[in-house]
Design a protein around this motif. Structure first.
Motif, short mmCIF file in Angstrom:
data_model
loop_
_atom_site.label_atom_id
_atom_site.label_comp_id
_atom_site.label_asym_id
_atom_site.label_seq_id
_atom_site.Cartn_x
_atom_site.Cartn_y
_atom_site.Cartn_z
N ASP A 11 0.83 -1.21 0.00
CA ASP A 11 0.00 0.00 0.00
C ASP A 11 0.86 1.25 0.00
N ILE A 12 1.96 1.21 0.75
CA ILE A 12 2.87 2.36 0.80
C ILE A 12 3.49 2.59 -0.57
N LEU A 13 3.92 1.51 -1.21
CA LEU A 13 4.51 1.63 -2.56
C LEU A 13 3.50 2.24 -3.52
N ARG A 14 2.28 1.76 -3.49
CA ARG A 14 1.24 2.27 -4.39
C ARG A 14 1.00 3.76 -4.14
N ARG A 15 0.86 4.13 -2.89
CA ARG A 15 0.58 5.52 -2.54
C ARG A 15 1.76 6.43 -2.89
N GLU A 16 2.97 5.99 -2.58
CA GLU A 16 4.14 6.83 -2.82
C GLU A 16 4.43 6.99 -4.31
N GLU A 38 5.81 4.86 11.88
CA GLU A 38 6.05 3.44 11.62
C GLU A 38 6.87 3.24 10.35
N VAL A 39 6.51 3.96 9.29
CA VAL A 39 7.24 3.85 8.03
C VAL A 39 8.67 4.37 8.19
N ALA A 40 8.82 5.51 8.85
CA ALA A 40 10.15 6.09 9.02
C ALA A 40 11.04 5.18 9.85
N ILE A 41 10.52 4.61 10.92
CA ILE A 41 11.32 3.72 11.77
C ILE A 41 11.73 2.47 11.00
N ASP A 42 10.83 1.94 10.19
CA ASP A 42 11.19 0.79 9.35
C ASP A 42 12.26 1.19 8.34
N GLY A 43 12.17 2.42 7.83
CA GLY A 43 13.19 2.90 6.90
C GLY A 43 14.55 3.05 7.56
N VAL A 44 14.56 3.49 8.82
CA VAL A 44 15.82 3.56 9.57
C VAL A 44 16.42 2.17 9.71
N ASP A 45 15.57 1.20 10.07
CA ASP A 45 16.05 -0.17 10.23
C ASP A 45 16.61 -0.70 8.91
N GLU A 46 15.93 -0.40 7.80
CA GLU A 46 16.38 -0.92 6.51
C GLU A 46 17.72 -0.34 6.10
N VAL A 62 15.97 6.74 18.03
CA VAL A 62 14.71 7.35 17.56
C VAL A 62 13.67 7.07 18.64
N GLY A 63 13.56 7.99 19.59
CA GLY A 63 12.70 7.75 20.73
C GLY A 63 13.20 6.55 21.51
N GLU A 64 12.33 5.56 21.71
CA GLU A 64 12.71 4.35 22.43
C GLU A 64 13.35 3.30 21.52
N HIS A 65 13.44 3.58 20.25
CA HIS A 65 14.03 2.64 19.30
C HIS A 65 15.52 2.96 19.15
N VAL A 66 16.35 1.95 19.36
CA VAL A 66 17.80 2.16 19.34
C VAL A 66 18.47 1.08 18.50
N TRP A 67 19.40 1.51 17.66
CA TRP A 67 20.26 0.61 16.90
C TRP A 67 21.70 0.90 17.26
N LEU A 68 22.53 -0.11 17.30
CA LEU A 68 23.97 0.09 17.44
C LEU A 68 24.62 -0.23 16.11
N VAL A 99 23.54 9.45 18.01
CA VAL A 99 22.82 10.37 17.12
C VAL A 99 21.34 10.14 17.39
N SER A 100 20.60 11.21 17.66
CA SER A 100 19.18 11.06 17.95
C SER A 100 18.38 12.09 17.16
N ALA A 101 17.15 11.70 16.82
CA ALA A 101 16.25 12.57 16.06
C ALA A 101 14.87 11.95 16.03
N SER A 102 13.91 12.71 15.52
CA SER A 102 12.57 12.17 15.31
C SER A 102 12.63 11.14 14.18
N PRO A 103 11.61 10.28 14.06
CA PRO A 103 11.66 9.25 13.02
C PRO A 103 11.87 9.79 11.61
N MET A 104 11.08 10.78 11.21
CA MET A 104 11.18 11.33 9.85
C MET A 104 12.55 11.97 9.61
N THR A 105 13.03 12.71 10.60
CA THR A 105 14.33 13.37 10.45
C THR A 105 15.45 12.35 10.35
#
Length: 248
Positions: free
Chosen positions: A5-10, A140-148, A175-181, A207-213
């Motif tokens: 759905d995201i692909l279609r919309r974007e 949700e999309v931005a956090i998944d994008g960070v992970d990817e 990203v808030g409570e979400h952390v990657w090393l 490095v910290s920021a909002s999901p979109m940033t």
């Protein structure tokens, strides 16, 4: 998160943002890239993914249509590619096996996610070139994008390219409570998500920021002043430089 759905919309938002815009308009965050080339690149990327799926292997140059036909409108080239890839991806379950360029995920879900983020990123580029306000995505999309970008591009693509860092550096991405090393150095790069945010304190820098940033910063679309940094500046600079090579 429904990547299809995201692909279609974007894809539709990218096309609508490009309508009527001069193709020579530059993408502010990517010197040397313009709006027309961005639209063409996305259309080519859709066709390349379809060839991966059809052939069961990486397609070679010339095995997919990289450029519009003479007289073909680049925007229609992009739109027809989107329609074709949406049809194929929609006809298969996410878990159904198919060839991809990531050994850890050999299924249609890989392409759904990868093309959703590819389209989202370049939709932002097109909007930037057109001097439009960049439409936000959900957290949700931005956090998944960070992970990817961290696990796939930094953690895998750099190794494929044979690129290494010059020194060991451990950087936490928060990203808030979400952390990657992320670990970069002469022995390669890796990235993983941690459960306890307190684990960030073992890093040389944070490095910290909002999901979109954070999503846009990791892809090189925002400057350092848009994120909060703490700790070893050299470790952060190395991570940034390696990400630029990985996502080139």
């Amino acid at each position: 998160m429904n990547s299809l759905d995201i692909l279609r919309r974007e894809a539709e938002l990218l096309a609508m943002s490009a309508i009527g815009q001069p193709p020579h308009k530059g993408v502010p965050a990517c010197p040397g890239l313009n709006l027309g080339e961005t639209v063409r690149h996305v259309g080519s990327g859709y066709r390349s993914a379809l060839e991966w799926i059809r052939l069961g292997r990486e397609p070679q140059d010339g095995e997919w249509q990289d450029y519009p036909e003479p007289g073909e409108d680049p925007l229609e080239f992009m739109r027809s590619g989107a329609e074709a890839v949406l049809e194929v991806l929609g006809a298969h379950d996410e878990d159904e096996p198919c060839a991809t360029w990531w050994p850890d995920q050999q299924n249609y879900g890989f392409w759904r996610r990868r093309l959703a983020h590819e389209t989202t990123l370049h939709r932002m580029d097109v909007q930037g070139a057109a001097a439009m306000e960049v439409s936000a995505v959900t957290d949700e999309v931005a956090i998944d994008g960070v992970d990817e970008v961290l696990t796939l591009w930094l953690g895998y693509k750099l190794d494929v390219l044979g690129v290494r860092g010059s020194r060991d550096g451990l950087v936490a991405i928060e990203v808030g409570e979400h952390v990657w090393l992320t670990r970069c150095g002469p022995h390669g790069a890796s990235a993983w998500r941690v459960v306890d945010p307190e684990d960030a304190h073992v890093a040389d820098a944070q490095v910290s920021a909002s999901p979109m940033t954070m999503y846009r910063w990791l892809w090189g679309r925002l400057p350092d002043r848009m994120v909060q940094v703490h700790g070893d500046d050299d470790a952060i600079a190395q991570l940034w430089a390696l990400l630029r090579l990985a996502t080139k």
